[in-house]
Scaffold this motif. Structure first.
Motif, PDB file in Angstrom:
ATOM      1  N   LEU A  18       0.843  -1.203   0.000  1.00  0.00           N
ATOM      2  CA  LEU A  18       0.000   0.000   0.000  1.00  0.00           C
ATOM      3  C   LEU A  18       0.875   1.250   0.000  1.00  0.00           C
ATOM      4  O   LEU A  18       0.618   2.193  -0.773  1.00  0.00           O
ATOM      5  CB  LEU A  18      -0.930  -0.031   1.217  1.00  0.00           C
ATOM      6  N   ASP A  50     -11.178  -3.509  10.408  1.00  0.00           N
ATOM      7  CA  ASP A  50     -10.728  -2.889   9.167  1.00  0.00           C
ATOM      8  C   ASP A  50      -9.285  -2.423   9.330  1.00  0.00           C
ATOM      9  O   ASP A  50      -8.783  -2.272  10.446  1.00  0.00           O
ATOM     10  CB  ASP A  50     -11.589  -1.661   8.835  1.00  0.00           C
ATOM     11  N   VAL A  51      -8.632  -2.188   8.210  1.00  0.00           N
ATOM     12  CA  VAL A  51      -7.351  -1.487   8.189  1.00  0.00           C
ATOM     13  C   VAL A  51      -7.668  -0.018   7.937  1.00  0.00           C
ATOM     14  O   VAL A  51      -8.258   0.335   6.911  1.00  0.00           O
ATOM     15  CB  VAL A  51      -6.431  -2.037   7.086  1.00  0.00           C
ATOM     16  N   CYS A  80      -7.106  -7.007  -0.178  1.00  0.00           N
ATOM     17  CA  CYS A  80      -7.102  -6.628   1.236  1.00  0.00           C
ATOM     18  C   CYS A  80      -7.286  -7.873   2.095  1.00  0.00           C
ATOM     19  O   CYS A  80      -8.310  -8.561   1.977  1.00  0.00           O
ATOM     20  CB  CYS A  80      -8.217  -5.618   1.518  1.00  0.00           C
ATOM     21  N   LEU A  85     -10.469  -1.977   3.900  1.00  0.00           N
ATOM     22  CA  LEU A  85      -9.566  -0.832   4.009  1.00  0.00           C
ATOM     23  C   LEU A  85     -10.411   0.432   4.037  1.00  0.00           C
ATOM     24  O   LEU A  85     -11.249   0.645   3.160  1.00  0.00           O
ATOM     25  CB  LEU A  85      -8.612  -0.775   2.819  1.00  0.00           C
ATOM     26  N   LEU A  87      -9.438   4.226   3.922  1.00  0.00           N
ATOM     27  CA  LEU A  87      -8.311   5.132   3.701  1.00  0.00           C
ATOM     28  C   LEU A  87      -8.828   6.525   3.411  1.00  0.00           C
ATOM     29  O   LEU A  87      -9.737   6.701   2.588  1.00  0.00           O
ATOM     30  CB  LEU A  87      -7.447   4.621   2.555  1.00  0.00           C
ATOM     31  N   GLY A 111     -12.760  -3.562   0.081  1.00  0.00           N
ATOM     32  CA  GLY A 111     -12.387  -4.793   0.766  1.00  0.00           C
ATOM     33  C   GLY A 111     -13.493  -5.830   0.744  1.00  0.00           C
ATOM     34  O   GLY A 111     -14.628  -5.546   0.350  1.00  0.00           O
TER      35      GLY A 111
END
Length: 265
Positions: A18, A50-51, A80, A85, A87, A111
């Protein structure tokens, strides 16, 4: 001296790629890439969490780069490994001030377990999500690339954060699409923030509330049990109990606002 927090091992290749793709698209306009949310708080749960990533760029970044970045990072172009994700890319000048605006240049949700969303217009989303995002990032953002978090993300002022918490609790009470255990655990974190001025991991905040609020202990304990499960198999929590709990949370936030002299913005 404590060792610096590192991302979980199962996420490191993904986060490395990423960052690599973000640098390739943004070039010299990239200021910082930060892990926030559960990653920064040390409470990431694989298969559930989640990220969350914050990107800070110079405002001179060409606008055409934003769709390129979204395309480069979208699942499955970049697979993912987490539930999703989330962002957000901010311009450096906005991130460096205590703004109460959404203010983003790019908001990307992608995701396996997240509805796909790409926005380039901050008027399309309520500002409170992003105020809370930057408040947490300032406290504990985990640097993945570039300048340190305190150099690039300012803390929104407490009245602004409390106003955002008010809106967040209202959204979790009335909004659709939120897992019940997450509504309860976010409520716990909101109350603990009001009491301490610091962001706690959801599970740690829930432990604090379960220990201090006997009436809500069974619900919070069930929410913690549910949070151990994948998102798709979360436990069903009783709706009236969740609503009663969130009404109590809203009252605690209102008390914190009143203690600040009613100043929110």
């Amino acid at each position: 001296m404590s060792r610096p927090l590192l991302p979980p091992r199962e996420l490191r290749p993904y986060l490395d790629e990423l960052v690599h793709r973000t640098r390739a698209v943004c070039g010299p306009h990239l200021v910082s890439v930060l892990a926030v949310g559960s990653l920064a708080l040390g409470d990431y749960r694989h298969g559930r969490s989640d990220v969350d990533v914050t990107v800070v760029v110079d405002r001179s970044l060409p606008r055409r780069a934003l769709p390129e970045l979204a395309d480069a990072l979208a699942h499955p172009a970049l697979t993912c490994p987490a539930a999703g994700l989330e962002l957000v890319a901010y311009p450096a000048d906005l991130a460096a001030g205590p703004s109460g605006e959404a203010g983003y240049l790019l908001d990307l949700n992608t995701g396996p377990s997240l509805p796909e969303r790409v926005s380039y217009d901050p008027r399309e989303a309520p500002a409170f999500w992003y105020v809370l995002d930057r408040s947490l990032a300032h406290q504990c953002g985990l640097p993945l690339f570039g300048r340190p978090v305190r150099d690039v993300i300012a803390a929104p002022e407490r009245p602004t954060v409390l106003a955002a918490l008010r809106a967040s609790v209202r959204e979790h009470t009335e909004g659709e699409g939120h897992v019940a255990d997450n509504r309860v655990l976010n409520g716990c974190r909101s109350v603990v923030y009001c009491r301490t001025g610091h962001w706690f991991a959801k599970r740690r905040a829930a432990e604090v509330i379960a220990a201090s609020e006997e009436a809500f202990r069974p619900l919070v304990t069930d929410a913690l049990r549910s949070f151990e499960r994948p998102r798709e198999s979360a436990l069903t929590l009783p709706g009236p109990a969740v609503r009663d709990f969130l009404a109590w949370v809203a009252a605690r936030v209102d008390e914190a606002v009143e203690a600040e002299g009613g100043r929110t913005g």
